[in-house]
Scaffold this active site. Sequence first.
Site, PDB file in Angstrom:
ATOM      1  N   CYS A  61      -5.425 -23.796  29.242  1.00 44.82           N
ATOM      2  CA  CYS A  61      -4.035 -24.161  29.538  1.00 44.82           C
ATOM      3  C   CYS A  61      -4.070 -25.397  30.411  1.00 44.82           C
ATOM      4  O   CYS A  61      -5.101 -25.728  30.991  1.00 44.82           O
ATOM      5  CB  CYS A  61      -3.311 -23.034  30.256  1.00 44.82           C
ATOM      6  SG  CYS A  61      -1.516 -23.303  30.319  1.00 44.82           S
ATOM      7  N   CYS A  82      -1.620 -25.910  32.922  1.00 44.41           N
ATOM      8  CA  CYS A  82      -0.792 -25.790  34.135  1.00 44.41           C
ATOM      9  C   CYS A  82      -1.588 -25.890  35.436  1.00 44.41           C
ATOM     10  O   CYS A  82      -1.075 -26.343  36.439  1.00 44.41           O
ATOM     11  CB  CYS A  82       0.043 -24.519  34.104  1.00 44.41           C
ATOM     12  SG  CYS A  82      -0.924 -23.010  34.117  1.00 44.41           S
ATOM     13  N   LYS A 109       3.360 -13.559  25.482  1.00 48.20           N
ATOM     14  CA  LYS A 109       3.332 -13.827  26.905  1.00 48.20           C
ATOM     15  C   LYS A 109       4.776 -13.964  27.372  1.00 48.20           C
ATOM     16  O   LYS A 109       5.480 -14.922  27.030  1.00 48.20           O
ATOM     17  CB  LYS A 109       2.559 -15.117  27.184  1.00 48.20           C
ATOM     18  CG  LYS A 109       2.477 -15.438  28.655  1.00 48.20           C
ATOM     19  CD  LYS A 109       1.639 -16.667  28.888  1.00 48.20           C
ATOM     20  CE  LYS A 109       1.492 -16.949  30.364  1.00 48.20           C
ATOM     21  NZ  LYS A 109       0.733 -18.186  30.600  1.00 48.20           N
ATOM     22  N   ARG A 133       9.311 -21.741  32.939  1.00 47.15           N
ATOM     23  CA  ARG A 133       8.560 -21.671  31.689  1.00 47.15           C
ATOM     24  C   ARG A 133       9.371 -20.984  30.574  1.00 47.15           C
ATOM     25  O   ARG A 133       8.821 -20.498  29.612  1.00 47.15           O
ATOM     26  CB  ARG A 133       7.251 -20.908  31.903  1.00 47.15           C
ATOM     27  CG  ARG A 133       6.361 -21.455  33.027  1.00 47.15           C
ATOM     28  CD  ARG A 133       4.891 -21.339  32.685  1.00 47.15           C
ATOM     29  NE  ARG A 133       4.001 -21.318  33.841  1.00 47.15           N
ATOM     30  CZ  ARG A 133       3.689 -22.379  34.580  1.00 47.15           C
ATOM     31  NH1 ARG A 133       4.223 -23.557  34.317  1.00 47.15           N
ATOM     32  NH2 ARG A 133       2.846 -22.237  35.593  1.00 47.15           N
ATOM     33  N   GLU A 155       5.419 -13.353  16.629  1.00 53.63           N
ATOM     34  CA  GLU A 155       4.344 -14.196  17.171  1.00 53.63           C
ATOM     35  C   GLU A 155       2.962 -13.639  16.818  1.00 53.63           C
ATOM     36  O   GLU A 155       2.025 -14.389  16.577  1.00 53.63           O
ATOM     37  CB  GLU A 155       4.466 -14.323  18.702  1.00 53.63           C
ATOM     38  CG  GLU A 155       5.677 -15.120  19.172  1.00 53.63           C
ATOM     39  CD  GLU A 155       5.520 -16.629  18.979  1.00 53.63           C
ATOM     40  OE1 GLU A 155       4.412 -17.088  18.660  1.00 53.63           O
ATOM     41  OE2 GLU A 155       6.525 -17.335  19.158  1.00 53.63           O
ATOM     42  N   LYS A 181       1.139  -9.648  27.586  1.00 53.26           N
ATOM     43  CA  LYS A 181       1.069  -9.933  29.012  1.00 53.26           C
ATOM     44  C   LYS A 181       2.451 -10.102  29.581  1.00 53.26           C
ATOM     45  O   LYS A 181       3.232 -10.815  28.962  1.00 53.26           O
ATOM     46  CB  LYS A 181       0.252 -11.223  29.151  1.00 53.26           C
ATOM     47  CG  LYS A 181       0.185 -11.810  30.498  1.00 53.26           C
ATOM     48  CD  LYS A 181      -0.586 -13.088  30.422  1.00 53.26           C
ATOM     49  CE  LYS A 181      -0.284 -13.794  31.722  1.00 53.26           C
ATOM     50  NZ  LYS A 181      -0.723 -15.119  31.768  1.00 53.26           N
ATOM     51  N   SER A 191      -1.309 -10.532  37.912  1.00 55.23           N
ATOM     52  CA  SER A 191      -1.416 -10.616  39.371  1.00 55.23           C
ATOM     53  C   SER A 191      -0.361  -9.785  40.099  1.00 55.23           C
ATOM     54  O   SER A 191      -0.668  -9.118  41.082  1.00 55.23           O
ATOM     55  CB  SER A 191      -1.325 -12.084  39.786  1.00 55.23           C
ATOM     56  OG  SER A 191      -0.127 -12.665  39.299  1.00 55.23           O
ATOM     57  N   TYR A 195      -7.625  -7.384  37.499  1.00 58.93           N
ATOM     58  CA  TYR A 195      -8.308  -7.753  38.745  1.00 58.93           C
ATOM     59  C   TYR A 195      -8.988  -6.534  39.355  1.00 58.93           C
ATOM     60  O   TYR A 195      -9.767  -6.666  40.292  1.00 58.93           O
ATOM     61  CB  TYR A 195      -7.299  -8.379  39.722  1.00 58.93           C
ATOM     62  CG  TYR A 195      -6.643  -9.605  39.123  1.00 58.93           C
ATOM     63  CD1 TYR A 195      -7.301 -10.831  39.107  1.00 58.93           C
ATOM     64  CD2 TYR A 195      -5.389  -9.534  38.494  1.00 58.93           C
ATOM     65  CE1 TYR A 195      -6.741 -11.951  38.514  1.00 58.93           C
ATOM     66  CE2 TYR A 195      -4.809 -10.648  37.896  1.00 58.93           C
ATOM     67  CZ  TYR A 195      -5.495 -11.841  37.912  1.00 58.93           C
ATOM     68  OH  TYR A 195      -4.934 -12.945  37.305  1.00 58.93           O
TER      69      TYR A 195
HETATM   70  C1  PBG Z   1      -1.410 -19.987  32.780  1.00 62.60           C
HETATM   71  C2  PBG Z   1      -1.534 -18.542  33.068  1.00 62.60           C
HETATM   72  C3  PBG Z   1      -0.724 -17.733  33.902  1.00 62.60           C
HETATM   73  C4  PBG Z   1      -1.359 -16.495  33.968  1.00 62.60           C
HETATM   74  C5  PBG Z   1      -2.486 -16.568  33.164  1.00 62.60           C
HETATM   75  N1  PBG Z   1      -2.567 -17.826  32.599  1.00 62.60           N
HETATM   76  C6  PBG Z   1       0.442 -18.033  34.728  1.00 62.60           C
HETATM   77  C7  PBG Z   1       1.715 -18.573  34.230  1.00 62.60           C
HETATM   78  O1  PBG Z   1       2.101 -18.499  33.063  1.00 62.60           O
HETATM   79  O2  PBG Z   1       2.379 -19.137  35.107  1.00 62.60           O
HETATM   80  C8  PBG Z   1      -0.904 -15.342  34.800  1.00 62.60           C
HETATM   81  C9  PBG Z   1      -1.933 -14.327  35.152  1.00 62.60           C
HETATM   82  C10 PBG Z   1      -1.568 -13.437  36.262  1.00 62.60           C
HETATM   83  O3  PBG Z   1      -0.413 -13.432  36.758  1.00 62.60           O
HETATM   84  O4  PBG Z   1      -2.455 -12.685  36.676  1.00 62.60           O
HETATM   85  N2  PBG Z   1      -0.626 -20.411  31.766  1.00 62.60           N
END
Ligand code: PBG
Length: 292
Positions: free
Chosen positions: A89, A91, A164, A186, A202, A217, A243, A282
């Site tokens: 990615c 970002c 996602k 986003r 998707e 996710k 997270s 995690y």
């Molecule tokens: C990047 C990405 C993100 C996560 C994984 N890859 C964050 C986002 O979309 O801002 C999140 C993972 C997590 O919250 O543990 N595109």
Amino acid sequence: MYPLFVCEGTNVRVEVPSMPGVFKLSVDEAVKETEAALKDGVRSILLFGVPDSKDDSGSAAWAPENPVQVAIRTLKEKLPQVILASDVCLCGYTSHGHCGVIVDDEIANDVTVEQLVRIAISHAEAGADIIAPSDMMDGRVKAIRQALDNQGYDNVAIMSYTAKYCSAFYGPFRDAANSSPSFGDRRTHQMDPANTEEALKEVALDLEEGADIIMIKPAGPYLDVIARVKAEFMCPTAAYQVSGEYAMLKAASQNGWLEESSALLESLLAIKRAGANIIITYYAREAARLLR
Ligand code: PBG
């Protein structure tokens, strides 16, 4: 599967404030962490890069000396038994924090896909087993698959972040990766939390484009999506306990409000029960130890 944040430098091990027990690690520390995780019984790692420098196009992302590429090469050499997946990615690498290249105040899909392909190839060159695009641009799985095949990486798998959702539960990750968007959000490319049909659509597209594993996710708040996807497609399915899900369990446990080991195992069991074949968490090390 255990996510690791890899940064520059040596001997760096900095705890992420909103994710106690999770660290940003320099490559040498990431090797130690992986070794310890393997001893606990974890078999696969998902790598995220936290670079020192960022620019408009995120060009550090495909540099061979970027921490992720170095980590992949080093881990493959020192711990060849570990299965290595790498997040693809922009970002974490763009100064504006968006997952793509900005043209006229919008993320330009096709230009971004070209950059993602460069990142994917550089990870494959370094030795990644699984490429995990998390950007949510259209057509990126197909483009990455073609490029990998053309360059002789037909054995490298693609785990696509397919469903996602545009979720509030990514907050602590953005602290860890310094990847919060500096303007906007986003919503234009991540999915509406109210929508299940789109997830199914998707998944169909990603499988057609060549994804080997599809991912949903976050995990816990989206168990119904995992179950529906699994029932309809019966494909290898991964779920990412993100997270924010970790931070909630951790904070409550640290306050003595939840018993951590049973709560974490139950949260993972629910994801497994919904149908996930791979769980990214995690808590991977703790879970592996508890399940031994
Ligand atoms: C990047 C990405 C993100 C996560 C994984 N890859 C964050 C986002 O979309 O801002 C999140 C993972 C997590 O919250 O543990 N595109």
